[in-house]
Design a protein around this motif. Structure first.
Motif, mmCIF file in Angstrom:
data_model
loop_
_atom_site.group_PDB
_atom_site.id
_atom_site.type_symbol
_atom_site.label_atom_id
_atom_site.label_comp_id
_atom_site.label_asym_id
_atom_site.label_seq_id
_atom_site.Cartn_x
_atom_site.Cartn_y
_atom_site.Cartn_z
ATOM 1 N N ARG A 104 0.826 -1.214 0.000
ATOM 2 C CA ARG A 104 0.000 0.000 0.000
ATOM 3 C C ARG A 104 0.857 1.259 0.000
ATOM 4 N N LYS A 136 -1.633 -4.419 2.805
ATOM 5 C CA LYS A 136 -3.045 -4.442 3.197
ATOM 6 C C LYS A 136 -3.743 -5.621 2.537
ATOM 7 N N GLU A 143 -4.017 -4.990 8.199
ATOM 8 C CA GLU A 143 -2.771 -4.464 7.642
ATOM 9 C C GLU A 143 -1.580 -5.124 8.325
#
Length: 726
Positions: A104, A136, A143
């Motif tokens: 991410r 993620k 996460e």
């Protein structure tokens, strides 16, 4: 900069190595390389066939060569098509356990990250850099943050993981390892360090087999039986040549290290908390932090790899006044008296020790409560005045008056059923309601996950340290842990307790070492049962083994040396016949072996002959002369005791001008040539003189031809050679 990112390629560079990752077109973080610097992207090596039934992610459509089951992953997950060992497994609220992690974002920071509640390698802002990569899940708000600390000068990379629940419902973490390392190239072996009580860290090097191999402990501690440090090495790797990778977990509880060779001959290593004694419910908005792995790589053999670990542990793990300073030579009364002592016996040992130049008297088990054997008294940390009728303070003052420091033994985590503490707080002992607890050494374990227990232990221990001039604490822990249960957690969260136990232990150690930074804390767990880098954050030395036999100690200290510096190795000269093996070795040999550590004695000096006392006085003086070299010099294993019929080692000073060589020849044989010992780490073109002689040799001669050793007369004969550059 040690960390650079370009075209979605992450380069972590140290002085001699490159660690490389890449975000592929689907957002998956692939591992590319860990080895010597190449100055290019290593993704050209990713050449994968359609390996039948491997499975392909949905976005790859009909691209059958793209599979998480064959590509090298930076952090492997379960439930989404990678059928090799996984680094993480979770259960979502709907009962599913898939976790599909994609990159991410990332951040690069100066300095080294910290880990709340856990020990970690530390650094000044200009000594390290941190990389954080946030992954993620594709379907939930879970996460995973991968953290890397890069120590460029030390050739070390640290790794840790944070799991965050950014959603609105709980996640159960079933397994979360601190590191995953995929190696798609090479023909690898691995080395682990197995053993038992009085026989810790026996080095075993074996091929990486197809399938899964494991080194682990589910005993609540890192254990005598396996050490939380492993090596991967190519088959041609030696002390001075070849590619090898080491990983050491900074954790003192149950751990797991698994190695797998897959269908394509690729190798994967994962390491972290043992999942059999772990589970963690992560509520919405919460985060879980894993312990840290110290990772290093050498392309010039084991010696360099070991030196990397020695330097990072000594300079960036150990703390306190005694981190880098010289340590006192001590005398411990345990093998001299066991539980049978009084004040006069202790003073008699101390008087003789003082005459011989020993710096510290350590009073071991039996000074407290009703403690005449190992069946009572643990938990009652007040003085047994039948043995010390003048009290502890008076004894300390008398020993200080001899010019000696004073140290004291504790076993804080344990409780005896025959104790005031247990009678008042039976609920503080770990035991399952309705079941009889397992005893070991006739003692139970205190619930270190309970804040009341931590507060009690801090209160009684800090009071003793404040009220008495104590400059050393031996922290013992003499059993494995079972019967996991605590009233402080709900029914569904009981398997959080083993990790919370370790967190409580670290909390207590942090409080005490912060308040008493000038006290030398030595770890111990039935000897070397908790000999790990996590404990070294609080205790700059650990009692290496309860086996004090000089011959056996060479094997134990050989295995220990692959990861842990000499300064962390508690090692003593004890009586003969040895109390563990019955073997008789000379006091000279016992001294040489014990000098390869933090030096001391464990016997009644008054029982020695006058000749032996003279030897002890010389040993103490000699050790103090070379202590800085022994602690700070580059360490080399010159012989393998498992194969060579001898054990030998050396230290080379930082300026390369002084070399101390020591060892033991195991068995004498008639009518044979003298053994030669090839040295390591010298300057090839420099000249070196053997102290006490007129002999001068070139570095290349001493490394290629070696030095002639004395002819052994008798078994377990020690030797020592000092060389000076001229």
């Amino acid at each position: 900069m040690a960390i650079t990112v370009k075209d979605k390629i992450f380069n972590l560079e140290t002085e001699n190595t490159l660690y490389q990752m890449k975000v592929d077109r689907f957002g998956v973080l692939n591992h590319l390389w860990y080895g010597e610097k190449t100055d290019c992207c290593m993704d050209y090596l990713l050449d994968y066939p359609d390996a039948g039934f491997s499975g392909n992610i949905y976005e790859a459509e009909n691209e059958r060569t793209y599979s998480l089951n064959t590509l090298p992953q930076e952090y492997s997950t379960s439930g989404v098509g990678d059928f090799r060992i996984s680094a993480i497994s979770v259960t979502h609220e709907d009962g599913s356990n898939a976790l599909d992690l994609r990159v991410r974002e990332y951040q690069i920071k100066k300095g080294k990250y910290e880990i709340p509640g856990l020990p970690a390698v530390y650094a000044k802002e200009d000594e390290a850099e941190t990389l954080e990569i946030t992954l993620k899940d594709t379907a939930t708000e879970a996460e995973v943050i991968l953290k890397y600390g890069v120590f460029e000068k030390e050739d070390v990379i640290t790794r840790s993981v944070v799991v965050k629940n950014s959603g609105k419902t709980p996640i159960v973490i079933n397994k979360v390892h601190s590191m995953c390392l995929d190696i798609p190239y090479g023909d690898w072996e691995w080395m682990h360090f197995y053993g038992r009580h009085t026989m810790e860290r026996q080095a075993e090097r074996v091929p990486v087999l197809h399938g899964i191999s494991e080194s682990s402990s589910s005993r609540g501690t890192s254990s005598h039986h396996q050490n939380p440090a492993v090596l991967l090495c190519e088959k041609d790797c030696t002390e001075t040549n070849g590619h090898c990778i080491g990983a050491a977990l900074m954790y003192s509880g149950g751990f797991q290290a698994q190695v797998e060779k897959d269908q394509l001959e690729q190798v994967r290593l994962v390491m972290g908390i043992h999942p059999d004694t772990f589970e963690w419910t992560l509520e919405a908005g919460e985060a879980f932090y894993t312990p840290e792995v110290i990772l290093s790589c050498s392309t010039t053999g084991f010696a360099k790899l070991s030196q990397n670990f020695h330097h990072i542990i000594r300079n960036h793990v150990c703390r306190g006044t005694y981190q880098l300073s010289s340590r006192p030579v001590l005398i411990n009364n345990w093998e001299a008296t066991y539980f049978d002592f009084n004040e006069e016996k202790i003073l008699n040992i101390a008087r003789q020790a003082s005459k011989l130049g020993i710096d510290m008297m350590v009073l071991d088990d039996g000074w407290f409560g009703k403690r005449d054997d190992d069946c009572s008294g643990l938990g009652d940390w007040f003085v047994n005045e039948k043995k010390l009728n003048g009290g502890l303070k008076a004894l300390v003052e008398k020993i200080n008056a001899m010019g000696m420091k004073f140290g004291l033994w504790f076993e804080p985590e344990m409780v005896s059923e025959d104790s005031d503490l247990y009678r008042n707080h039976p609920d503080w002992a770990i035991q399952i309601p309705g079941r009889k607890p397992m005893r070991s050494r006739y003692q139970l374990v205190l619930d270190m996950s309970n804040p009341e227990v931590v507060d009690y232990l801090y209160g009684v221990m800090s009071a003793i340290l404040r009220e008495n001039h104590i400059e050393y604490v031996k922290w013992d822990m003499n059993r494995s842990i079972s019967d996991w249960y605590t009233a402080t957690l709900s029914r569904g969260r009981q398997m959080e307790m083993p990790h919370r136990y370790v967190l409580g232990l670290y909390e207590l150690l942090e409080k005490l070492t912060s308040e008493f930074p000038d006290v030398l804390f030595e770890g111990c767990s039935g000897g070397g049962g908790r000999f790990d880098a996590g404990m070294m954050y609080y205790c700059p030395q650990i009692w290496c083994s309860d086996d004090t036999d000089a011959h056996e100690r060479t094997f134990i200290q050989y295995g220990t040396s692959f990861f842990y510096p000499t300064s962390t190795v508690g090692s003593h000269v004890s009586a003969v016949p040895n109390h563990q093996t019955g073997r008789i070795t000379s006091i000279e040999t016992r001294g040489v072996v014990a000098m390869a550590g933090s030096f001391g004695y464990e016997l009644d000096l008054n029982q020695l002959s006058e000749e032996e006392k003279a030897v002890v006085a010389k040993q103490v003086t000699h050790y103090k002369e070379y202590q800085s070299l022994i602690y700070n010099g580059d360490y080399y294993r010159l012989a393998n005791p498992f194969e060579d019929g001898m054990s030998a080692w050396s230290w080379i000073s930082e300026d390369k001008k002084t070399i101390l060589v020591q060892g033991v020849l195991f068995r004498a044989k008639p009518n044979v040539l003298r053994k030669t010992l090839r040295l390591m780490g010298l300057e090839a073109k420099k000249n070196y003189k053997i102290a006490g002689t007129e002999e001068v040799y070139t570095g290349v001669a001493l490394m290629s031809g070696g030095v002639l050793l004395q002819r052994a007369v008798g078994d377990d004969v020690s030797f020592e050679i000092v060389l000076e550059e001229i």
